[in-house]
Design a protein around this motif. Structure first.
Motif, PDB file in Angstrom:
ATOM      1  N   MET A   2      62.773  22.486  68.764  1.00  0.00           N
ATOM      2  CA  MET A   2      61.526  22.237  69.485  1.00  0.00           C
ATOM      3  C   MET A   2      60.320  22.353  68.548  1.00  0.00           C
ATOM      4  O   MET A   2      60.375  23.003  67.501  1.00  0.00           O
ATOM      5  CB  MET A   2      61.387  23.223  70.645  1.00  0.00           C
ATOM      6  CG  MET A   2      62.483  23.104  71.699  1.00  0.00           C
ATOM      7  SD  MET A   2      62.407  21.519  72.545  1.00  0.00           S
ATOM      8  CE  MET A   2      63.822  21.688  73.635  1.00  0.00           C
ATOM      9  N   LEU A  46      63.926  16.398  77.737  1.00  0.00           N
ATOM     10  CA  LEU A  46      63.462  16.421  76.346  1.00  0.00           C
ATOM     11  C   LEU A  46      62.669  15.154  76.050  1.00  0.00           C
ATOM     12  O   LEU A  46      63.120  14.045  76.328  1.00  0.00           O
ATOM     13  CB  LEU A  46      64.659  16.532  75.399  1.00  0.00           C
ATOM     14  CG  LEU A  46      64.311  16.566  73.908  1.00  0.00           C
ATOM     15  CD1 LEU A  46      63.559  17.839  73.565  1.00  0.00           C
ATOM     16  CD2 LEU A  46      65.588  16.440  73.066  1.00  0.00           C
ATOM     17  N   GLN A  66      61.255   7.618  72.200  1.00  0.00           N
ATOM     18  CA  GLN A  66      61.499   8.837  72.958  1.00  0.00           C
ATOM     19  C   GLN A  66      62.962   9.263  72.811  1.00  0.00           C
ATOM     20  O   GLN A  66      63.873   8.429  72.869  1.00  0.00           O
ATOM     21  CB  GLN A  66      61.172   8.619  74.432  1.00  0.00           C
ATOM     22  CG  GLN A  66      59.702   8.450  74.725  1.00  0.00           C
ATOM     23  CD  GLN A  66      58.924   9.741  74.541  1.00  0.00           C
ATOM     24  OE1 GLN A  66      59.501  10.819  74.523  1.00  0.00           O
ATOM     25  NE2 GLN A  66      57.614   9.615  74.379  1.00  0.00           N
ATOM     26  N   PRO A  67      63.235  10.573  72.600  1.00  0.00           N
ATOM     27  CA  PRO A  67      64.607  11.041  72.395  1.00  0.00           C
ATOM     28  C   PRO A  67      65.408  11.002  73.699  1.00  0.00           C
ATOM     29  O   PRO A  67      64.871  11.191  74.784  1.00  0.00           O
ATOM     30  CB  PRO A  67      64.415  12.478  71.904  1.00  0.00           C
ATOM     31  CG  PRO A  67      63.117  12.892  72.497  1.00  0.00           C
ATOM     32  CD  PRO A  67      62.256  11.655  72.524  1.00  0.00           C
ATOM     33  N   CYS A  79      69.335  23.540  75.459  1.00  0.00           N
ATOM     34  CA  CYS A  79      68.091  23.137  74.796  1.00  0.00           C
ATOM     35  C   CYS A  79      67.786  23.978  73.568  1.00  0.00           C
ATOM     36  O   CYS A  79      66.948  23.591  72.734  1.00  0.00           O
ATOM     37  CB  CYS A  79      66.924  23.222  75.775  1.00  0.00           C
ATOM     38  SG  CYS A  79      67.017  22.034  77.126  1.00  0.00           S
ATOM     39  N   LEU A 130      58.527  17.618  69.735  1.00  0.00           N
ATOM     40  CA  LEU A 130      59.529  17.646  70.778  1.00  0.00           C
ATOM     41  C   LEU A 130      59.219  18.764  71.768  1.00  0.00           C
ATOM     42  O   LEU A 130      58.836  19.864  71.382  1.00  0.00           O
ATOM     43  CB  LEU A 130      60.923  17.851  70.170  1.00  0.00           C
ATOM     44  CG  LEU A 130      61.481  16.685  69.343  1.00  0.00           C
ATOM     45  CD1 LEU A 130      62.780  17.098  68.684  1.00  0.00           C
ATOM     46  CD2 LEU A 130      61.671  15.443  70.205  1.00  0.00           C
ATOM     47  N   TRP A 131      59.453  18.455  73.047  1.00  0.00           N
ATOM     48  CA  TRP A 131      59.165  19.434  74.094  1.00  0.00           C
ATOM     49  C   TRP A 131      60.099  19.212  75.262  1.00  0.00           C
ATOM     50  O   TRP A 131      60.513  18.070  75.553  1.00  0.00           O
ATOM     51  CB  TRP A 131      57.722  19.288  74.563  1.00  0.00           C
ATOM     52  CG  TRP A 131      57.373  20.145  75.752  1.00  0.00           C
ATOM     53  CD1 TRP A 131      56.951  21.424  75.747  1.00  0.00           C
ATOM     54  CD2 TRP A 131      57.437  19.753  77.125  1.00  0.00           C
ATOM     55  NE1 TRP A 131      56.736  21.874  77.013  1.00  0.00           N
ATOM     56  CE2 TRP A 131      57.042  20.854  77.898  1.00  0.00           C
ATOM     57  CE3 TRP A 131      57.808  18.568  77.771  1.00  0.00           C
ATOM     58  CZ2 TRP A 131      56.983  20.827  79.278  1.00  0.00           C
ATOM     59  CZ3 TRP A 131      57.766  18.526  79.148  1.00  0.00           C
ATOM     60  CH2 TRP A 131      57.344  19.650  79.894  1.00  0.00           C
ATOM     61  N   VAL A 138      68.192  22.277  70.211  1.00  0.00           N
ATOM     62  CA  VAL A 138      67.227  21.245  69.825  1.00  0.00           C
ATOM     63  C   VAL A 138      66.056  21.894  69.090  1.00  0.00           C
ATOM     64  O   VAL A 138      65.492  22.879  69.572  1.00  0.00           O
ATOM     65  CB  VAL A 138      66.726  20.474  71.059  1.00  0.00           C
ATOM     66  CG1 VAL A 138      65.721  19.405  70.642  1.00  0.00           C
ATOM     67  CG2 VAL A 138      67.894  19.858  71.802  1.00  0.00           C
ATOM     68  N   CYS A 154      59.060  13.461  73.527  1.00  0.00           N
ATOM     69  CA  CYS A 154      58.074  13.585  72.444  1.00  0.00           C
ATOM     70  C   CYS A 154      56.684  13.537  73.069  1.00  0.00           C
ATOM     71  O   CYS A 154      56.300  12.530  73.674  1.00  0.00           O
ATOM     72  CB  CYS A 154      58.262  12.443  71.445  1.00  0.00           C
ATOM     73  SG  CYS A 154      57.252  12.597  69.951  1.00  0.00           S
ATOM     74  N   CYS A 156      57.813  14.176  65.820  1.00  0.00           N
ATOM     75  CA  CYS A 156      58.622  13.090  66.362  1.00  0.00           C
ATOM     76  C   CYS A 156      57.752  11.851  66.516  1.00  0.00           C
ATOM     77  O   CYS A 156      56.530  11.899  66.336  1.00  0.00           O
ATOM     78  CB  CYS A 156      59.243  13.496  67.697  1.00  0.00           C
ATOM     79  SG  CYS A 156      58.020  13.946  68.948  1.00  0.00           S
TER      80      CYS A 156
END
Length: 670
Positions: free
Chosen positions: A364, A382, A373-374, A359, A349-350, A362, A384, A368
């Protein structure tokens, strides 16, 4: 017979070994021989099998496409598969690459950049680029033009944009330059081949004409060296006298780190004058007292030219060596590439603004699924993204050891191929020397016979010598790596110790190359194992050390002049042609219009050097082989009817010897 004792033979016995004894059955390279260094041969074959196994493992687990093709944020490759019609990668925010990360991380993970890298995305998911810039493709990636302007960002100015984009384009090489280089090669490749043909003809003519001009050419070169030294003495005296009249002394200058300042004091020129005068005197004394050995060296060079002329196929053997070396290097490069790209892709995650309060909740950098995709409205952007390749698994854990095995395989196989070439050429040229009636007694296919004989009986001996040299070269490589790591420490003691070790290993490598080269010659002639051949060759050379030094320096001087003649001639001819200074050659022979005229010139010079080196390496091997045969001939035979000399009439005349052949026998044909 009342002959004067040879000063090179003053220490015939003892530490330098005993002279070779006469063998009535010896008629050149031994045909009835057996396999040598069998244990090392088996070890070499087992190692090669392991090397092949490493290549198979790399082929199964590696994925070099990640280096050849760009990968988007979901891990899909651009330009292949489903994205075959989408060859270019688009960075949504190229300035994330400029400001936050290392742009060129191509070694394993390709070009990494913490920004969405997609072809199509949904605007509602905040995954579309917030701005677009005119761009050009480079290495499969879209990079903006250097003069592009963007909407205002609080942390980015247009100057930083221009500088960042320019840096990216400079480091990745602009497409325009690549196209121009390709166009230049497309327009000049046939002229480059013509220049290489000229280099080939010049190299061949130089070697074949040495039988006629070796003596005069060597003396002209020696006189040229003496003339250069004499002019240096005159110039130093002139500068010294001028500064002496002015009273410029080193006591007035004192100590300074500006080395150019020492050229303005008289003591500097006086020291240079004394040094050049000493060198001039030493060279003159050598010419006076070693003139006989210089004549022998010249006669051997002329004989080597005749040998190459009798066996022209030997000049083509460097092509075989080149192909084998190319196979060794290509196999290692592909194996290393596949090993470096082994492992499964990992996604984490980025978010571009991970420091925002929304953020921070979350997790990071956690794993994922890129296909899912989230969606998180509280943390903008946010997603993947691809991070790298997992290092878990047996192959990945052993990756470093496998790479070390590959490097060892590269060095060992390359040195073995070079050893094979030296031994094969030595066998062919030895059959020329030990043919009593030339060319009648020379074997029909001396080069192919020597090649088959070497592979059949002496693979282990070549592997033994190559392994010794490989271990020294790897030790030097490790030492260079340590020295590179210690440069930042600025420890003068450690640097001095490392420098001493590097110097010792360099000298050791040179000595082993010299010993191996002569050992392979003895292996080709007598068929003994590596250790015995190395010992006999070293003892023979030590019993004739003065002749060795003289022949080595005369040969080096002559071959250096030959390379200078070939490379310089091709370089000058290429310069005048590609710059358009040669006119009036007729239609179709005008120089092409080029973007970079230096490109074909440098290519022609490099190719000419490679061709000249290949031809002269054969000639150098011929000289060394004939020299060892000549020394063995002197020790084995005495010129009687039962033990005649095999050397040429020119060498017999220089040494004041002759063969006492009965009048009823056929005279020698030389």
């Amino acid at each position: 017979m009342g002959e004067k004792q040879d000063p090179d033979k003053a220490y015939g016995d003892g530490a330098r070994g005993k002279p070779a004894k006469y063998d009535p059955s010896f008629r050149g390279p031994i045909r009835n021989r057996s396999c040598t260094d069998i244990i090392c041969c088996l070890l070499f074959f087992v190692f090669i099998l392991g090397y092949i196994a490493v290549g198979l493992v790399a082929w199964v687990y590696g994925d070099p496409q990640q280096v050849l093709y760009p990968r988007n944020s979901t891990g899909a490759y651009c330009g292949i598969g489903e994205n075959k019609d989408k060859p270019y990668l688009l960075y949504f925010n190229i300035f994330s690459c400029i400001l936050t990360t290392n742009v060129i991380a191509v070694a394993q993970n390709g070009l990494e950049c913490p920004t969405p890298q997609q072809v199509y995305q949904s605007l509602s998911r905040e995954l579309c680029p917030s701005f677009l810039l005119p761009s050009s493709p480079a290495l499969g990636r879209c990079f903006p033009w250097p003069n592009s302007t963007v909407p205002p960002f609080p942390e980015i100015s247009n100057m930083s944009v221009t500088q960042g984009i320019s840096g990216l384009l400079d480091s990745l090489n602009a497409r325009d330059i690549s196209v121009k280089i390709f166009e230049d090669f497309a327009q000049s490749w046939y002229w480059i081949l013509a220049a290489l043909g000229v280099a080939l003809i010049l190299s061949l003519l130089f070697i074949l004409l040495l039988r006629l001009v070796a003596g005069p050419l060597v003396f002209v070169l020696i006189i040229g060296v003496l003339g250069v030294l004499a002019y240096g003495i005159y110039h130093c005296w002139k500068e010294y006298r001028l500064l002496r009249d002015k009273g410029a002394s080193i006591s007035q200058l004192g100590f300074t780190t500006n080395l150019s300042a020492y050229s303005s004091v008289q003591e500097t020129w006086l020291a240079a004058l004394i040094l050049l005068a000493v060198l001039e005197g030493i060279l003159l004394l050598m010419l006076i007292f070693l003139r006989q050995r210089i004549r022998i060296a010249i006669a051997l060079l002329e004989e080597a030219s005749r040998a190459v002329g009798q066996m022209m196929s030997t000049l083509l053997y460097p092509l075989v060596t080149f192909v084998l070396l190319l196979v060794c290097i290509a196999y290692w490069a592909m194996t290393a590439l596949y090993l470096a790209t082994s492992g499964q892709p990992q996604y984490v995650l980025w978010a571009p603004n991970a420091s925002l309060p929304d953020c921070e909740k979350v997790p990071m950098n956690t794993s994922c699924d890129p296909m899912n995709q989230p969606v998180n409205s509280t943390c903008p952007g946010l997603m993947c993204v691809f991070q790298g390749y997992l290092s878990t698994g047996l192959v990945q854990r052993s990756l470093f050891n496998l790479q070390i095995y590959g490097v060892l395989g590269l060095f060992w196989t390359i040195n073995w191929v070079l050893a094979l070439g030296q031994c094969v050429l030595a066998g062919a040229f030895a059959s020329f020397y030990w043919a009593f009636h030339k060319p009648r007694d020379i074997p029909t296919f001396p080069l192919s016979s020597a090649f088959i004989r070497t592979l059949r009986y002496h693979t282990g001996s070549l592997a033994f010598g190559a392994l010794i040299l490989t271990l020294v070269q790897i030790a030097r490589a490790v030492l260079e790596y340590i020295d590179h790591k210690l440069r930042g420490a600025q420890n003068p003691v450690a640097r001095c110790i490392i420098c001493c070790f590097k110097c010792c290993l360099w000298c050791l490598e040179k000595f082993i190359k010299f010993l191996n080269r002569n050992a392979y010659i003895m292996i080709a002639i007598y068929g003994k194992n590596f250790c015995v051949s190395a010992k006999n060759a070293f003892s023979l050379l030590m019993r004739n050390i003065v002749r060795v030094v003289v022949l080595d320096k005369v040969t080096d001087l002559l071959l250096f002049f030959g390379k200078l003649l070939v490379v310089g001639g091709v370089g000058v001819l290429s310069f005048f042609f590609f710059t358009g200074r040669i006119q009036g050659l007729g239609k179709g022979f005008d120089s092409p219009n080029l973007n970079y005229y230096w490109l074909p010139i440098m290519t022609s010079i490099l190719g000419a050097y490679v061709i000249a080196s290949g031809f002269f390496s054969v000639f150098g091997m011929c000289v060394d082989t004939l020299f060892l045969c000549f020394l063995e001939d002197l020790e084995r035979n005495d010129g009687s009817a039962a033990r005649p000399y095999y050397m040429s009439k020119a060498l017999l005349k220089i040494l004041g010897k002759k063969n006492e052949v009965p009048s009823g026998d056929k005279k020698r044909k030389k």
